[in-house]
Motif scaffolding. Structure first.
Motif, short mmCIF file in Angstrom:
data_model
loop_
_atom_site.label_atom_id
_atom_site.label_comp_id
_atom_site.label_asym_id
_atom_site.label_seq_id
_atom_site.Cartn_x
_atom_site.Cartn_y
_atom_site.Cartn_z
N LEU A 90 -8.79 -2.84 4.50
CA LEU A 90 -8.76 -1.57 3.85
C LEU A 90 -9.02 -0.55 4.27
N THR A 91 -10.58 -0.42 4.08
CA THR A 91 -11.24 1.10 3.91
C THR A 91 -10.54 2.01 5.33
N THR A 92 -10.45 1.61 6.34
CA THR A 92 -9.99 2.37 7.41
C THR A 92 -8.49 2.36 6.81
N SER A 93 -7.88 1.71 6.51
CA SER A 93 -6.23 2.44 6.02
C SER A 93 -6.47 3.70 4.53
N SER A 94 -7.44 3.33 3.77
CA SER A 94 -7.41 4.29 2.80
C SER A 94 -7.80 5.45 3.28
N GLN A 95 -8.75 5.74 4.36
CA GLN A 95 -9.33 7.20 4.75
C GLN A 95 -8.55 7.58 5.82
N LEU A 96 -7.52 7.16 6.60
CA LEU A 96 -6.58 7.49 7.26
C LEU A 96 -5.48 7.73 6.65
N VAL A 97 -5.06 7.62 4.88
CA VAL A 97 -3.74 8.14 4.37
C VAL A 97 -4.44 9.14 4.09
N SER A 98 -5.92 8.92 4.13
CA SER A 98 -6.23 10.18 3.05
C SER A 98 -6.89 11.87 3.96
#
Length: 363
Positions: free
Chosen positions: A354-362
């Motif tokens: 989840l953290t990795t996905s949120s960082q990629l989206v941002s």
């Protein structure tokens, strides 16, 4: 060429001043490390006293009261007693490894304090791989426990060492995944940078709110790494006498005792640094020095206040761990391993994704 008396005196005074500078430089090289060691010793004494007082209050009994005011010197008296007790050695054990085991456990934990920031630029080693260096160093401690259990030539000690190794491996993986999530969120593995990132938004910028799942997993894994109840299976007295400590006495037993509290303190400090904002007072857009109108770098008051805030947050976690000891019963070994491998590991992996996905989206 003839050198006069005045020139000789000048040369001698110059050489003396240079030698004095070198001596002072060597002394100041060791002052920060000695100061940290002194602070660690005082911190452990305070933890032992607090645990006895809080435990007495929970059980509605009188705690230590005779050694010093309010019994605050009781831990020092116990340490002095262990120092002068006879050091017994197992007749069929490996004497050299028997003596090395407790030292490995203590030294590996003490080295972890090098990367903990107690205030603004108040850290012995601000490394770019700080948090992962802590994980790699702390993973050495169970090796010392396993060695101690194996060379004692005692089945109870050997079982305790095996349990310590299994427990450490089971809970170090979720702990590492939680730390990796914090590093991704902060774009740095430096402990100082992680605190600075949290300070931008004050109280609501703490990683505790941004990583609530990781925070809970980190707390549980930290308690298991410290072998605190309900995770003290390696030294369960009803089953293993005293686990890997069974054959130890005197100062070597005292080293295991110190190592457990050192590990508890360093875990509390890392909870503070990674999730509770470190030394910051947690008012949005206002730092500690600006709040009191003092210079951020040169002020002694600002440094002192930063240390106080860091320790106050750390001792809050210590209070939680002490009260947990007298609240929850000890788990079985299969329950402990199931919790680590079947629950905390998948949860920490999901949190990392989840953290990795949120960082990629941002991006």
């Amino acid at each position: 060429m003839i050198i006069g008396t005045t020139e000789i005196q000048t040369i001698n005074s110059f050489l003396k001043s240079e030698s004095l500078k070198e001596v002072y430089g060597l002394i100041w090289l060791f002052v920060p490390a000695l100061t940290l060691i002194l602070g660690i010793i005082i911190g452990v004494l305070v933890i032992v006293w607090l645990e006895r007082e809080i435990s007495a209050a929970i059980q509605q009994r009188i705690g230590p009261e005779y050694a010093g005011p309010l019994g605050i010197l009781q831990a020092l008296a116990d340490g002095t007693k262990l120092l002068f007790k006879e050091d017994l050695l197992p007749s069929r054990g490996d004497i050299r490894l028997f003596s090395i085991g407790p030292s490995i456990a203590v030294i590996s934990i003490v080295l972890s304090y090098l990367i903990i920031p107690f205030g603004y630029r108040l850290v012995l080693a601000d490394l770019s791989i700080g948090v992962f260096l802590w994980i790699s160093i702390s993973s050495i401690a169970p090796i010392g426990l396993l060695i101690s259990g194996y060379v004692s030539n005692n089945k109870y000690s050997f079982l305790g060492g095996l349990r310590a190794a299994a427990q450490s491996i089971s809970y170090e993986i979720p702990l590492t995944l939680c730390v990796l999530s914090i590093s991704l969120l902060s774009n740095s593995s430096s402990t100082v940078d992680i605190v600075e990132v949290q300070s931008k938004y004050g109280f609501w910028g703490w990683n505790m709110w941004r990583q609530p799942i990781g925070f809970i997993v980190f707390l549980i894994s930290s308690l298991a790494e410290c072998e605190r109840l309900p995770f003290d299976l390696p030294e369960a007295e009803e089953e293993l006498v005293a686990g890997y400590q069974t054959e130890y006495s005197g100062i070597k037993y005292g080293l295991f005792y110190i190592a457990s509290y050192l590990n508890l303190l360093v875990s509390s400090l890392f909870v503070t640094v990674l999730y509770l904002g470190g030394w910051n007072i947690s008012i949005p857009y206002i730092s500690v020095p600006e709040l009191f109108g003092i210079n951020k770098i040169a002020s002694v008051f600002g440094i002192t206040l930063g240390i106080f805030i860091t320790l106050a947050k750390a001792y809050l976690f210590l209070f939680i761990s002490i009260t947990t000891r007298w609240t929850l019963p000890r788990m079985r070994m299969d329950q402990l391993l199931n919790l680590g491998w079947k629950f905390l590991l998948p949860i920490s992996l999901g949190n990392l994704l989840l953290t990795t996905s949120s960082q990629l989206v941002s991006l």
